[in-house]
Every structure is written in structure tokens, then in C-alpha cells.
Scaffold this active site. Structure first.
Site, short mmCIF file in Angstrom:
data_model
loop_
_atom_site.label_atom_id
_atom_site.label_comp_id
_atom_site.label_asym_id
_atom_site.label_seq_id
_atom_site.Cartn_x
_atom_site.Cartn_y
_atom_site.Cartn_z
N HIS A 7 0.82 -1.14 0.08
CA HIS A 7 -0.04 -0.12 0.03
C HIS A 7 0.82 1.30 0.06
O HIS A 7 0.42 2.46 0.53
CB HIS A 7 -0.91 -0.18 1.25
CG HIS A 7 -1.81 -1.14 1.20
ND1 HIS A 7 -2.80 -1.52 0.64
CD2 HIS A 7 -1.51 -2.35 2.17
CE1 HIS A 7 -3.42 -2.73 1.08
NE2 HIS A 7 -2.74 -3.37 1.83
N SER B 235 17.01 15.52 -20.82
CA SER B 235 16.38 16.39 -20.96
C SER B 235 16.70 17.64 -22.08
O SER B 235 18.12 17.95 -21.88
CB SER B 235 15.95 17.15 -19.49
OG SER B 235 15.42 18.43 -19.72
#
Length: 460
Positions: A168, A293
Site C-alpha cells: 500500500h 532533458s
């Protein structure tokens, strides 16, 4: 300004180097070559049994006829395109192509055995089975196996590297890096067995699956047995004895569903590795000359796993569509399957592209040792499970009178950060045996991995 002709699909443009070998099978040319193969083998099978007084071909004649298939190239592709432009029927064009080769080889006397008692779907269904089978085993499966091998290597090499697990999204009982890779490898091994176990079915029973024309031409022949022998012995497929005009495509639906399932397991792998990279559990190895990038020079983007994720989604969507569409045919025949099946190569192509990226990506990451060790050392509260479990065992054994050990540890650890010193002090004050205390005091998050390392051996 109009551009010169361009590929519409990125598989035939940008990514061709990663998937191009599929085109040898799952392209229009690959399909036509398979159609010629089926027609040629049917001719040979008929002459071998002296159909209607024909004489068996000698070895040289058979070799020359089969060379039409093995030498199939651009000239044949162009000739078939010209024939289809006239006939407006792809399989009829193949029949005329084969007849022309018979004339060149001096075999005109058997020309009428070309496409004998066949409907177009007799040729097509067998051709698709031949091409899909070859594409699966010769092209897709080796790419799949390369990813499986990379996962197995990771599982073995990192079997002892402890890692804080997350359930979780929250810190949980530690595992090892290798064991987590082994989980994916094991899932994919099972799916691989199902995929390679696919039955590639073929029908060869005429216009509506009744052998009607066959029986009229030769009432005394066991046509189902003849068709079975041809489909299984000459083509290496499994005979389907009960069909309409088309082979029902159930084997295709089964195969494509299994490959889509494998795609989704691989998708799970891609998203998990992406997440671990973002957490620092894996570091990315810089590739010479690569740019992450256009404006941020520090970046190394996990593009291999992102590319794989996207292409697996496209592939699975196409395979899902094929699996649901192909099992339905109105009454004895409609042509919805004809257009759908032309996208089989596209579905495999996007899966192949994803496999290529996953293989490369798994070779461009390394264990983020510093982050793994830091996270383990910062989450001592995960030992709460171990402590309460040992207390419960001590209570059952009569060595402790503690009431509700789970609640005690929940109060100590839930939603809190608890350090080593606090846990050691807590354990030392417990009403449990000295031996149990020693075991718990010696435990650390990095050593609380159970038999994770040994579980990797299930891959052997």
C-alpha cells in the site's frame, strides 16, 4: 508541400530496427509467401497419392516447386501485386501465380490440381497459422526469453540484497531485490509454458466445412483423413475437423489472450522498476551521448521502462480486440476477420518493441545501495511484526503471560518511527524467554528477510 511516401506506423518507421524481423512473417508479403507454400504443398500431397491419375513428382520437380517458396522475394511480391490488381482477390492471385510457375517448370499437366477443392479460407487459415507460429517461435519468443534471462540474472545476482518492501505504498516487512525480480520471472515462466503450448489449428474442408466438392470429385476417398494428413504432416499444424467455411479462430483468441496477459505482467514490471528508480532503489547507468532533458542536463530519464509501458498497453489493447473479434463469424462466414487479422503483426510488433526496451533497460540500472541501506535503517518499526509473532509463540509455549501481543506492538509502532535503541529496550523488558529476547535483539531490518534468498531457487 507534400512529403514523399512515409510509414504511417512507427513500427515501420522510427522503431523498424527493433521489430523488422516480424515482417518476414506477419506482413502482406509474408502472408502471400505462406499462401504459396500451402498451395505448393497441396499440389505435392495430391500428386504423391496419384490424385485423379496424376503421377508423383520426382525429387527434382519437388525441389524446384518448393524453391518457389524459399526463393520468394521482391519479384514475386511485385508479380502478385499486379495479379491482385486485376483479380481484385488476393488468394486467386496466388493461384494464378502458382499456375504460372507450373508452366515455367513444365508441369502444366497438374495445373488443375492447383487450389483443388479449396475455398480461399482453406488457404488463408493455414497460412495465418503457419506465419503466426513462425513469428511467435522465431522472433517474439527469443525476445521474450531475453527479458526472462535478464530477470533471472537479476534474481540470482541480487538474491541477498535486502530491500525495504512497500505494501500500500507504506514500509513493510523487508524482502530482497533478487526475490522481487524472481517473482516476475516466475510469473512469466508460467505464461511462457502456456504460450508455447498453444495448438495451432487448421481446417481444410471446403466452402462450408462439409467436404462437399471433394466427395463429388472422388466419392471413395477418406477426405477428412486426407485433410488431416496434409494439415498435420505437411504443415505441422493441428487439424480442426469441425468448422464452418472458416477455422473458428479459437486458437488465435487463446494465444492472443495469453500474450496480452504476459504483456500485462511485463507492464507491472516496468511500472515497478520505474517506481524503484524514482525512490533511489535503483540507479541508472549513464549511456554515452544520451540526453535526458533538453533543458535539465542532470536528468537520466527511465525512458526504456516508459516506452515499454506505453507499447505494452497498445499491444494488449490490440490483442484484446483480436481475441474478442475473431471468435465471432456470422453464420458460415463473414469478412470481419480478414481486416482484423492484418493487425496481428502490429500487436506483436508493439510487444516486441516493449521487450527490446525492457531488455535494454534492465541492463542500464544498478542497485542503489546507499538508499536501500538508509531506508532499512530508518524503518526499525517494521520489526514489530517479528516481535509480536515471537511473543505469541512464547505465550502458546507457556513462557509468557502477555495479553494481546498484537495490540501491544500496535501501540508501540503504528504510525510512528521507532529506532533501534527503543526496540531493544522494549524487547529487554518483555515477559519472554532469554533465548527469544536474544533472537529479537539480534534482528535488524536488513536481516529480517526470512528465506527470500532461498526462494529464488524456485526459478531453477
Amino acid at each position: 508541400m507534400t512529403l514523399p511516401p512515409q510509414p504511417l506506423s512507427p513500427l515501420d518507421g522510427r522503431y523498424r530496427s527493433s521489430v523488422g524481423t516480424l515482417g518476414d512473417h506477419l506482413s502482406e508479403a509474408g502472408l502471400n509467401r505462406a499462401r504459396v507454400h500451402v498451395e505448393v504443398e497441396w499440389l505435392i500431397a495430391q500428386t504423391d497419392r496419384r490424385a485423379f491419375g496424376s503421377a508423383p513428382l520426382d525429387d527434382e520437380q519437388k525441389r524446384a516447386l518448393r524453391a518457389v517458396v524459399t526463393d520468394f522475394g521482391q519479384a514475386a511480391i511485385d508479380e502478385l501485386a499486379g495479379l491482385e490488381a486485376t483479380t481484385r482477390h488476393d488468394v486467386k492471385a496466388v493461384e494464378y501465380f502458382v499456375r504460372a510457375r507450373l508452366a515455367e517448370l513444365g508441369l502444366d499437366e497438374i495445373a488443375e490440381l492447383t487450389h483443388f477443392a479449396c475455398t480461399s479460407e482453406d488457404i488463408n487459415n493455414l497460412s495465418y497459422a503457419v506465419t503466426v507460429k513462425a513469428a511467435l517461435f522465431d522472433v517474439w519468443l527469443p525476445a521474450f526469453d531475453a527479458v526472462l534471462a535478464a530477470l533471472t540474472t537479476w534474481a540470482t545476482d541480487a538474491r541477498d540484497v535486502p530491500m525495504l518492501a512497500h505494501t500500500h505504498g507504506q514500509p513493510a516487512t523487508p524482502t530482497t531485490v533478487g526475490k522481487e525480480f524472481a517473482v516476475f520471472a516466475h510469473r512469466l515462466q508460467r505464461l511462457r509454458s502456456q504460450i508455447v503450448g498453444t495448438e495451432f489449428l487448421g481446417k481444410f474442408s471446403g466452402a462450408t466445412g462439409t467436404f462437399s466438392a471433394h466427395v463429388v470429385a472422388d466419392p471413395g476417398l477418406d477426405w477428412p483423413a486426407t485433410a488431416r494428413a496434409f494439415v498435420e504432416d505437411a504443415l505441422g499444424l493441428t487439424f480442426n475437423p469441425l468448422t464452418t467455411q472458416i477455422e473458428s479462430h479459437d486458437w488465435q483468441a487463446e494465444l492472443y489472450s495469453r500474450v496480452a496477459h504476459a504483456n500485462r505482467v511485463l507492464h507491472n514490471l516496468a511500472t515497478d522498476v520505474w517506481s524503484y528508480i524514482s525512490m533511489g532503489y535503483f540507479t541508472q547507468i549513464p549511456q554515452a551521448g544520451a540526453t535526458g532533458s533538453s533543458t535539465m542536463p542532470h536528468k537520466i530519464n527511465p525512458i526504456r521502462f516508459e516506452n515499454a509501458e506505453a507499447n505494452l498497453e497498445i499491444s494488449s489493447a490490440l490483442f484484446d480486440s483480436l481475441a474478442s473479434t475473431l471468435v465471432t463469424s456470422r453464420q458460415q462466414r463473414d469478412l470481419t476477420d480478414s481486416s482484423a487479422q492484418r493487425n496481428i503483426g502490429v500487436a506483436f510488433g508493439h510487444s516486441m518493441l516493449a521487450l527490446d526496451n525492457l531488455r535494454r533497460g534492465l541492463g542500464e540500472i544498478a542497485v542503489g545501495t546507499v538508499t536501500l541501506e538508509s531506508d532499512l535503517d530508518s524503518n526499525w518499526e517494521v520489526l514489530g511484526e517479528a516481535i509480536q509473532t515471537v511473543i505469541r509463540a512464547e505465550v502458546v509455549a507457556g513462557r509468557s503471560s502477555i495479553d494481546d501481543p498484537y495490540a501491544m506492538l500496535k501501540e508501540l509502532t503504528r504510525g510512528k518511527r521507532v529506532g533501534q535503541a527503543e526496540l531493544v529496550a522494549f524487547v529487554e523488558g518483555l515477559d519472554v524467554s532469554d533465548e527469544a529476547k536474544q533472537r529479537l535483539v539480534a534482528l535488524t531490518p536488513a536481516t529480517y528477510t526470512g528465506i527470500a534468498s532461498q526462494l529464488v531457487d524456485h526459478l531453477a
